[in-house]
Scaffold this active site. Structure first.
Site, PDB file in Angstrom:
ATOM      1  N   GLU A 100      -3.809  26.803   7.290  1.00  0.00           N
ATOM      2  CA  GLU A 100      -2.732  26.274   7.598  1.00  0.00           C
ATOM      3  C   GLU A 100      -2.605  26.321   9.169  1.00  0.00           C
ATOM      4  O   GLU A 100      -1.557  26.439   9.673  1.00  0.00           O
ATOM      5  CB  GLU A 100      -1.448  27.339   7.154  1.00  0.00           C
ATOM      6  CG  GLU A 100      -1.317  27.234   5.670  1.00  0.00           C
ATOM      7  CD  GLU A 100       0.006  27.726   5.236  1.00  0.00           C
ATOM      8  OE1 GLU A 100       1.053  27.152   4.906  1.00  0.00           O
ATOM      9  OE2 GLU A 100       0.233  29.021   5.176  1.00  0.00           O
ATOM     10  N   HIS A 119       3.122  32.618  11.850  1.00  0.00           N
ATOM     11  CA  HIS A 119       3.529  32.346  10.277  1.00  0.00           C
ATOM     12  C   HIS A 119       3.322  33.208   9.728  1.00  0.00           C
ATOM     13  O   HIS A 119       2.406  33.907   9.715  1.00  0.00           O
ATOM     14  CB  HIS A 119       2.529  31.049  10.124  1.00  0.00           C
ATOM     15  CG  HIS A 119       2.646  30.830   8.626  1.00  0.00           C
ATOM     16  ND1 HIS A 119       3.797  30.440   8.038  1.00  0.00           N
ATOM     17  CD2 HIS A 119       1.717  30.995   7.769  1.00  0.00           C
ATOM     18  CE1 HIS A 119       3.799  30.507   6.893  1.00  0.00           C
ATOM     19  NE2 HIS A 119       2.329  30.788   6.360  1.00  0.00           N
ATOM     20  N   HIS A 190       7.974  29.954   0.646  1.00  0.00           N
ATOM     21  CA  HIS A 190       6.707  30.289   1.106  1.00  0.00           C
ATOM     22  C   HIS A 190       6.611  31.464   2.328  1.00  0.00           C
ATOM     23  O   HIS A 190       6.049  32.346   1.951  1.00  0.00           O
ATOM     24  CB  HIS A 190       6.148  29.011   1.485  1.00  0.00           C
ATOM     25  CG  HIS A 190       4.771  28.997   2.440  1.00  0.00           C
ATOM     26  ND1 HIS A 190       4.202  27.955   2.932  1.00  0.00           N
ATOM     27  CD2 HIS A 190       4.225  30.180   2.871  1.00  0.00           C
ATOM     28  CE1 HIS A 190       2.972  28.337   3.499  1.00  0.00           C
ATOM     29  NE2 HIS A 190       2.969  29.743   3.472  1.00  0.00           N
TER      30      HIS A 190
HETATM   31 MN    MN Z   1       1.437  30.721   4.451  1.00  0.00          MN
END
Ligand code: MN
Length: 262
Positions: A100, A119, A190
């Site tokens: 990612e 993140h 998520h």
């Molecule tokens: Mn993730």
């Protein structure tokens, strides 16, 4: 005059020469802070085996620094890789990058003032991405949330059958568009992404986003959904005050993270 001319020439050579893509020139203090940020966010429960934190390169604003694919608590300086804004590694040397990484590259591309990106799948925040209740600041340390927290719906960019991961530039760009000029965006089902003007600010915001989500859930339960949040003026004023204070918890969190490693 001669010195000026020489520096001009060297400047042009540096900008156009073979050294342009050569990695390894990042400030060691920046790398140390990035490693510390990995440990702090793990120790504070924002990231666990997953999640990542990056920093924009101090000399090349079109690059960023991010660990190889590994648990953040185990990151050392040797694990930090350099990437272009296309999120492709400049110095892979056999190291595997995070799937990612496009979250980072596409945000650095669209937000020139952003110097760090976190993140995470920090747990208390997840519910706010899947219900109609907005994440709003319940206390002063989360004042930075006062301008609103957008929610990224990956189905809009990736269709109904993704694995939920921001695994290519198009999904990263879509997330960056959702984030807009906000400090935090939720990612439905998520996690979330948090940005800052420094590593310390991004870490501060990531930790207090998680704390605020925990407190907001509790307040919403206690109050049967009726909660007095900070209003936008209070939130903005509190955020301005806190901006000057982020060094204090950073030192504490760093010490705690170091103590946890001894
Ligand atoms: Mn993730």
């Amino acid at each position: 005059m001669l010195r000026h001319l020489l520096s001009e020439i060297f400047g042009i050579v540096a900008a156009t020469g073979a050294g342009l893509r050569t990695p390894g020139s990042a400030d060691s203090a920046l790398i140390d802070d990035l490693v510390a940020a990995n440990w702090i966010l793990a120790q504070q429960g924002v990231i666990d085996g997953f999640g990542h934190v990056s920093a924009r390169h101090d000399k090349h604003p079109d690059r960023f620094l991010l660990a190889r694919s590994m648990a953040p608590a185990l990151v050392t300086a040797a694990d930090i890789m350099e990437f272009g804004l296309d999120s492709e590694a400049l110095d892979a040397r056999g190291r595997t990058p995070y799937l990612e990484r496009f979250i980072h590259g596409e945000i650095y591309r669209t937000r020139p003032e952003v110097q760090a990106v976190v993140h995470s799948h920090s747990p208390a925040v997840i519910p706010f991405g899947v219900v109609e209740v907005a994440l709003r600041p319940v206390f002063h340390l989360a004042g930075f949330l006062g301008a609103g927290v957008p929610v990224f719906e990956i189905r809009e960019a990736g269709g109904p059958a993704t694995d939920m991961l921001v695994r290519d530039p198009a999904l990263g760009a879509a997330l960056a568009r959702t984030l807009g000029d906000a400090p935090v965006a939720l990612m439905r089902g998520h996690g979330n992404v948090v940005v800052g003007g420094s590593i310390r600010e991004a870490v501060f915001r990531a930790i207090y986003t998680e704390v605020n989500a925990r407190l907001a859930s509790e307040a919403l339960r206690l109050g049967g959904g009726r909660v007095v949040f900070l209003n936008p003026d209070e939130a903005a004023a509190a955020a301005a005050t806190n901006r000057a204070q982020i060094g204090r918890p950073w030192e504490l969190w760093k010490e705690q993270a170091l103590a946890g490693r001894r």
